[in-house]
Scaffold this active site. Structure first.
Site, short mmCIF file in Angstrom:
data_model
loop_
_atom_site.label_atom_id
_atom_site.label_comp_id
_atom_site.label_asym_id
_atom_site.label_seq_id
_atom_site.Cartn_x
_atom_site.Cartn_y
_atom_site.Cartn_z
N MET A 273 -17.10 -17.99 30.53
CA MET A 273 -15.89 -19.34 30.67
C MET A 273 -14.85 -18.67 30.63
SD MET A 273 -15.45 -22.02 31.67
CE MET A 273 -13.87 -22.92 32.07
N GLU A 308 -14.04 -13.52 34.97
CA GLU A 308 -13.60 -14.35 34.09
C GLU A 308 -11.97 -13.95 33.76
OE1 GLU A 308 -15.17 -16.81 33.70
OE2 GLU A 308 -17.00 -16.25 34.10
N HIS A 311 -9.97 -15.16 36.70
CA HIS A 311 -9.35 -16.52 36.72
C HIS A 311 -8.25 -16.96 35.88
CE1 HIS A 311 -12.77 -19.07 38.25
NE2 HIS A 311 -13.89 -18.51 37.41
N GLU A 330 -13.47 -20.94 42.24
CA GLU A 330 -14.49 -19.96 42.15
C GLU A 330 -14.74 -19.07 43.40
OE1 GLU A 330 -15.97 -19.42 39.51
OE2 GLU A 330 -15.04 -21.30 38.22
N1 TRP Z 1 -16.16 -21.55 35.33
C1 TRP Z 1 -17.28 -20.76 34.97
C2 TRP Z 1 -17.30 -19.52 35.74
O1 TRP Z 1 -17.56 -19.39 36.84
C3 TRP Z 1 -18.79 -21.24 34.99
C4 TRP Z 1 -19.27 -22.17 33.77
C5 TRP Z 1 -19.26 -21.40 32.50
C6 TRP Z 1 -19.56 -23.39 33.79
N2 TRP Z 1 -19.92 -22.64 31.69
C7 TRP Z 1 -19.93 -23.55 32.47
C8 TRP Z 1 -19.66 -24.32 34.85
C9 TRP Z 1 -20.50 -24.74 32.26
C10 TRP Z 1 -20.33 -25.44 34.21
C11 TRP Z 1 -20.52 -25.84 33.08
O2 TRP Z 1 -17.00 -18.39 35.60
ZN ZN Z 2 -15.72 -18.61 38.09
#
Ligand code: TRP
Ligand code: ZN
Length: 865
Positions: A273, A308, A311, A330
């Protein structure tokens, strides 16, 4: 409690409602500033929040703050008791002014949080996961991505148990408190949506390093893990620095805080994340050494660390206006991490891997009951839309734009996008518009890729016309649930003609843009019989149906100068044979055997490419190309071809298997050799199971790295005999207590190609090391099994029942994880009637389960429709 003017009532809001993209409205209230104060404790954490709120425009509506399972202990407006009510889980506050400070207090229990959303405990570490809607499980807040605020976070905790306290941004103060506690205050100067909030507390050790950005700012880097795992963090750190460098060079993106941290936790619903400045990772995408991680694991770590990190710009600096825009961050970020990995290793092999994943997961999604465009129109539970369509097809859409614009205009578009939308919450349309404005290329028709679901099917046929050649193209975009009668899309097809005899290109590669249902493209001055090389590099995410002459694929598999297309020709050659075999037709394996021999013994191809080219199309891929899936016939056909190759090429295969590379050599060359070693081992064993088992056991025993060891065990897994039992027993002993490596032990048994795999997984579900609470372990067994086509579709239906039982079981603890395993059951339409009926029955049983989550309800009910 004393502040409550209106006491809360039991929620009466209708369950399982759909949210529609067309209903988007700006928020009623902004929250430009958030101050949190958390008294951390695994059993009971007090969360006090101070929100600065500002009315958006002129309207009389109250302030509605989302909550999920929260009970307000106090609510004040500018220090005075508030008039509030609970509407379902939402806190609704009467507001007589346009701006105010709202203070709330709640108590939550991290250790009781089995959903792993919000604040939870993992192996003694307290951590958060807020995307998409987890922040509302920590405190009341609008919790929507278009509400951006500046966060200041103070936390206190027992100093001995939680010596390290982290949050987004920079640490601005710290100190000791009463009773063995300490505290820290963090401030993140960048306005961000609540889903990017993060906090970590635990007994952690850091692998530290520094990075100097292109404008000369010094950034402190840290990878936080438990002390014992420190030796496994160097690869993640090296990957992070490489990613930072790459984003500067390729996209002109510089890091913007003084500190960047990664924290690894064992219990995590997804991969990782991108919380601002404080990425939290599933430990499987951080920890690696040669003894416990395969080359594929190392590559996945580099890819996820980069993803990550990237992002930070594509997601954090520019975020999404609403969750329908998820592919904005994404799709783009996956494209960026794919390009990074291609640049770090072999571009062709990376493309082959990415396309394999797309075909294995996204194409079936696009062809099934859960099909949706990369920008969905509605959802019940947004977490169900973190899909291969949004991520991987989304990345293909970005890639197509780059192909059509060319690298320079694409970069100009990206620069414009970041400049225009920095610090804001944007839409997919904003991205396309920036590309359009910077390049002058009209993308009107191209936008259909955002709104139309389904994989386009492209017909292609090359005809000779004197000394010209005419390429006749057609396209059909299939109907998908809720969408029929679609418009033709723009399909960018990199195309070349190759001389059948010379093997040389006849003219330059051309980018053919197919825009209509039918089109013809002329190639002049063709003096030699041409072979059609089309969709080179997989320039469009489509299914190609090319009319071929006899011998054409063999020739292309030997001489196409586009590595992807060459691979594709070989795979297509195999697929045709496999499909014919599955239909019960008599097949001649020799064209495939000859092609495999030529590839294997070629002096110009590298080992990594050979490893890809020698891997037969999967059983599910074969099934996707057939009208009706008969898993037994497909399995037999594939095994027969593998056996034929193994028998015919035993000597050549054994020779390649005998090669090796030192485990600590992580160069692309060494990885390629190891890959080919295990691929050839598997084929050799298919031709001679007894000698294959011995060879595999020898490879297992001699291994100085996990790639060789796992490769050998994967082969043994599908064979019989004492070597198999001995190797599995050894593996278990050797890695007991090493959670990530033990996942492999479960996974390898779940993917075994054996008639008793269902028995094995049933037994393993009762094993002392199996747990529903750890998503990695659950996926290692249940997820791997559901992807094992032959075993999962055992004619008895026991595989379906096993999966449905596990889904129902885990749904009570962790709905997100449960819902992600529903799609395999949703493929029932493709199966022969007996199996289809049993699959439907299991879906119906799931839907009828009392207390089902909306996550699983959405997936299962849509799969039945
Ligand atoms: N945004 C995260 C990624 O693509 C994805 C992600 C991590 C996520 N934990 C999550 C999405 C929990 C939904 C729920 O890198
Ligand atoms: Zn992502």
């Amino acid at each position: 409690m004393a502040d409550a003017v209106i006491s809360p009532e039991a929620p009466t809001s209708p369950e399982h409602v759909s949210i529609f993209r067309k209903d988007y409205r700006e928020p009623d209230w902004w929250v430009p500033e958030v101050r949190l104060d958390l008294a951390l404790d695994p059993a009971a954490t007090r969360v006090r929040a101070l929100l600065k709120v500002v009315r958006n425009g002129d309207h009389p509506r109250p302030l509605r703050l989302a909550g999920d399972g929260l009970k307000p202990l106090s609510v004040t407006v500018d220090g005075e008791p508030a008039r509030w009510t609970l509407d379902g889980d939402d806190l609704v506050i009467d507001m007589d002014r346009d701006r105010a400070e709202i203070a709330t207090e709640v108590e939550i229990s991290p250790e009781a949080n089995s959903q792993l959303m919000g604040l939870y405990a993992s192996g003694g570490i307290l951590c958060t996961q807020c995307e998409s809607e987890g922040f509302r499980r920590i405190t009341f807040h609008p919790d929507r991505p278009d509400v951006l605020g500046v966060y200041t976070v103070r936390m206190s905790a027992d100093k001995a148990r939680f010596p390290i306290l982290l949050a987004n941004g920079n640490k601005v103060a710290e100190g000791d408190g009463d009773g063995g506690t300490h505290w820290a205050e963090w401030h993140d100067p960048f306005p961000k949506p609540s889903y990017l909030f993060a906090l970590v507390a635990g007994d952690l050790a850091a692998n530290r390093d520094r990075f100097r950005t292109f404008s000369g700012r010094e950034v402190e880097l840290a990878v936080w893990v438990r002390e014992k795992d420190l030796p496994k963090t160097d690869h993640a750190m090296a990957s992070l620095k490489a990613a930072m460098q790459w984003d500067e060079e390729v996209y002109g993106r510089e890091y913007d805080l003084d500190l960047f941290s990664i924290v690894a936790v064992d219990d995590f619903n997804f991969g990782a994340m991108e919380n601002k400045g404080l990425n939290i990772f599933n430990s499987r995408y951080v920890l690696a050494d040669q003894n416990t991680a395969t080359d594929a694991d190392f590559d996945a770590i580099a890819g996820v660390v980069a993803h990550e990190y990237f992002h930070n710009w594509s997601g954090d600096r520019v975020t999404c206006r609403d969750w329908f825009q998820l592919s904005l961050k994404e799709g783009f970020t996956v494209f960026r991490d794919q390009s990074f990995s291609a640049d770090m290793g072999s571009e062709a092999v990376k493309r082959i891997d990415d396309v394999r994943l797309l075909r294995a997961i996204q194409f079936p999604e696009d062809a099934g009951p859960l099909a949706h465009p990369i920008r969905p129109e509605s959802y019940i539970e947004i977490t169900n839309f973190y899909t291969a369509t949004v991520y991987n097809k989304g990345a293909e859409v970005i890639r197509m734009m780059k192909t059509m614009l060319g690298p320079d205009k694409f970069r100009a578009g990206s620069d414009l996008y970041f400049k225009r939308h920095d610090g804001t919450a944007a839409t997919c349309e904003d991205f396309v518009k920036a590309m359009e404005d910077a390049s002058g290329v009209d993308l009107s028709q191209f936008r259909l890729w955002y709104s139309q679901a389904g994989t386009p099917k492209i017909g292609a046929r090359l005809e000779r016309d004197g000394d010209a050649a005419v390429l006749k193209l057609s396209q059909v975009v299939p109907d998908t649930p809720g969408q029929s009668g679609k418009q033709p899309m723009v399909i960018p097809l990199k195309t070349a003609l190759i001389g059948r005899d010379s093997g040389a290109m006849l003219g330059e590669e051309r980018l053919v843009l197919l825009r209509d249902s039918q089109a013809e493209v002329r190639f002049e001055g063709i003096s030699e019989t041409p072979l059609l090389s089309i969709n080179r590099d997989f320039s469009a995410p489509v299914v190609m149906d090319v009319t071929r002459q006899a011998g054409e694929l063999e020739r292309l598999a030997a001489c196409d100068n586009n590595a992807f297309a060459r691979y594709e020709a070989g795979q297509e050659l195999m697929l045709r044979s496999l499909i014919a075999g599955a239909k019960g037709e008599a097949i001649d394996p020799w064209p495939v055997i000859d092609a495999v021999r030529r590839t294997l013994t070629s002096n110009e191809l590298d080992a990594a490419f050979k490893g890809e080219a020698l891997t037969l199309p999967s059983e599910s891929l074969i099934g996707d190309r057939m009208e009706v899936v008969d898993p037994d016939a497909i399995h037999e056909s594939r095994e027969a071809l593998r056996r034929a190759i193994g028998e015919a090429l035993a000597g050549e295969l054994a020779e390649a298997q005998a090669m090796g590379a030192p485990g600590n050599d992580l160069s692309p060359h060494a990885k390629g050799i190891r890959k080919l070693k295990s691929v050839t081992l598997a084929l050799f064993a298919a031709g001679n199971p007894a000698r294959g088992a011995a060879l595999a056991k020898a490879q297992y025993d001699a291994a100085d790295n996990m790639t060789d060891r796992q490769g050998a065990l994967a082969v043994l897994a599908s064979l019989d005999g004492a070597d198999r039992e001995a190797a599995f027993a050894d593996f278990y002993q050797r890695y007991q207590g090493d959670t990530l490596t033990l996942d492999k032990w479960f996974m390898l048994q779940a993917i075994a190609q054996r008639s008793d795999t269902v028995d094995a997984v049933e037994r393993l579900a009762g094993h002392a090391d199996f747990t529903l609470k750890n998503p990695n372990r659950w996926r290692a067994l249940v997820g791997s099994f559901a992807a094992n086509q032959w075993a999962f579709h055992e004619a008895s239906g026991r595989g379906y029942r096993f999966l449905a039982d596990r889904i129902i079981e885990v749904d009570r603890l962790n709905p997100q994880v449960a819902a992600r395993q529903v799609p395999p059951l949703g493929r029932w339409r493709r199966l022969e009637p007996g199996r289809a009926e049993m699959m439907r029955a299991e879906l119906e049983r799931i839907v009828a389960t009392p207390g089902l989550s909306k996550d699983v309800f959405e997936q299962a009910s849509k799969s039945l429709a």
